[in-house]
Design an enzyme around this catalytic site. Structure first.
Site, PDB file in Angstrom:
ATOM      1  N   HIS A  88       0.924  -1.276   0.052  1.00  0.00           N
ATOM      2  CA  HIS A  88      -0.001   0.052   0.007  1.00  0.00           C
ATOM      3  C   HIS A  88       0.830   1.278  -0.012  1.00  0.00           C
ATOM      4  CE1 HIS A  88       0.992   0.944   4.307  1.00  0.00           C
ATOM      5  NE2 HIS A  88       0.529  -0.432   4.558  1.00  0.00           N
ATOM      6  N   SER A 146       2.656  -5.031   7.042  1.00  0.00           N
ATOM      7  CA  SER A 146       2.496  -4.968   5.810  1.00  0.00           C
ATOM      8  C   SER A 146       3.711  -5.244   4.766  1.00  0.00           C
ATOM      9  CB  SER A 146       2.071  -3.427   5.573  1.00  0.00           C
ATOM     10  OG  SER A 146       0.886  -3.194   6.138  1.00  0.00           O
ATOM     11  N   ASP A 153      -2.835 -19.912  12.247  1.00  0.00           N
ATOM     12  CA  ASP A 153      -1.766 -20.197  12.994  1.00  0.00           C
ATOM     13  C   ASP A 153      -1.953 -19.790  14.673  1.00  0.00           C
ATOM     14  OD1 ASP A 153       1.050 -20.139  14.195  1.00  0.00           O
ATOM     15  OD2 ASP A 153       1.399 -20.890  12.077  1.00  0.00           O
TER      16      ASP A 153
END
Length: 309
Positions: free
Chosen positions: A134, A270, A255
């Site tokens: 992003h 990210s 997980d």
């Protein structure tokens, strides 16, 4: 004879996953707010707006706060500022004012942003890297940070603030700015891109997964949570959206170890590569704040196309 392979990027790339420090510098100096001088908002009254980028003072190019300060030193009377607003130039004249024997502009300004993220990939042929998935947003203006250049460098995870539903957690990191990995060239909607300058000759290569290869079901994300060690953590891909520019892969972390350590997707994750069936297919880019076990990823092919352009 005509070539059949028209991809601008390699079909095998170096898989990232490591924690990185990020520093980007603005084109000129960004105005992020105003303050009063002698009881007046002189900057706002002169016609400046939050989000303006100061590019010149009295015709002299400005490339940072230090340079701006030098150009304003000793100025009296009207000063002409050139700003970039909505990709157009505008000239604004303002008289600086003294307060407590200090010359002031009434402008809160910024020329760089620092943060932490995860490296997504390195194209071994072009040396172009991609990260974040992003764009970098300037928080005060809530807009894309227009960059001049920047660097990625060594960053080590110090501790984790866990995500809770309604609030995203984060990686707290320590930085070594002397160990630079690469130069940032672009800040785009699908990530930050640039030239990787460090050695990657012994790094793992993995096939790039096409959009048609991606399916719902088991996958994994590669990231660093502790001990500066890259690990793969299980996720479940819930849906695939080819119509979105960036929110292409909706996933849920399954997980248990990762959920216990982070509470779900956290800031700093990210850019973490998403892997499926032995291929890199995407990169983590957003957390779903009201259910932090879930997040989104962008197609890796979208990042590669953006980065190579």
């Amino acid at each position: 004879l005509f070539p059949f392979n028209t991809l601008a990027y390699s079909n095998r790339v170096v898989v990232g996953g490591e924690n990185i420090g990020i520093e980007v510098h603005s084109k000129g100096v960004l105005i992020v707010d105003f303050y009063e001088v002698n009881g007046k908002l002189i900057g706002k009254e002169a016609g400046f707006q939050v989000g303006d980028i100061i590019t010149k003072v009295d015709g002299v190019t400005i490339n940072g706060i230090e340079n701006l300060t030098e150009q304003l030193e000793g100025k009296t009377g009207s000063v002409e500022f050139t700003v970039e607003r909505n990709q157009k130039e505008k000239n604004i004249s303002m008289n600086l004012e003294e307060e407590s024997d200090i010359l002031k502009t009434g402008l809160y300004i910024k020329d760089q942003i620092n943060g932490v993220g995860t490296l997504s990939y390195i194209d071994p042929e072009s040396r172009i890297f991609g990260s974040l998935g992003h764009e970098i947003i300037e928080k005060s203006t809530v807009s894309k940070f227009e960059i001049k250049d920047g660097e990625i460098y060594e960053a080590n995870v110090a501790n984790i603030i866990k995500s809770k539903d309604g609030r995203a957690g984060e990686k707290n990191s320590t930085y070594n700015r002397d160990n630079v990995y690469g130069e940032i060239k672009e800040n785009e909607i699908t990530g930050i891109f640039g030239e990787y300058t460090d050695d990657f000759s012994n790094r793992e290569l993995m096939d790039v997964g096409k959009i048609s290869d991606i399916h719902t079901g088991k996958a994994s994300i590669r990231t660093v949570i502790k001990d500066d060690k890259k690990e793969d953590f299980d996720i479940e891909i819930m849906s695939i959206n080819e119509g979105s520019k960036t929110k292409n892969i909706l996933f849920e972390i399954t997980d248990e170890e990762l959920l216990q350590q982070t509470g779900g997707v956290i800031q700093g994750m990210s850019g973490s590569p998403i892997l499926q069936d032995g291929k890199i297919i995407g990169a983590v880019n957003y957390v779903i704040v009201n259910d932090t076990s879930k997040g989104y990823g962008v197609f890796i092919t979208t990042m590669l196309e953006e980065g190579e352009n």
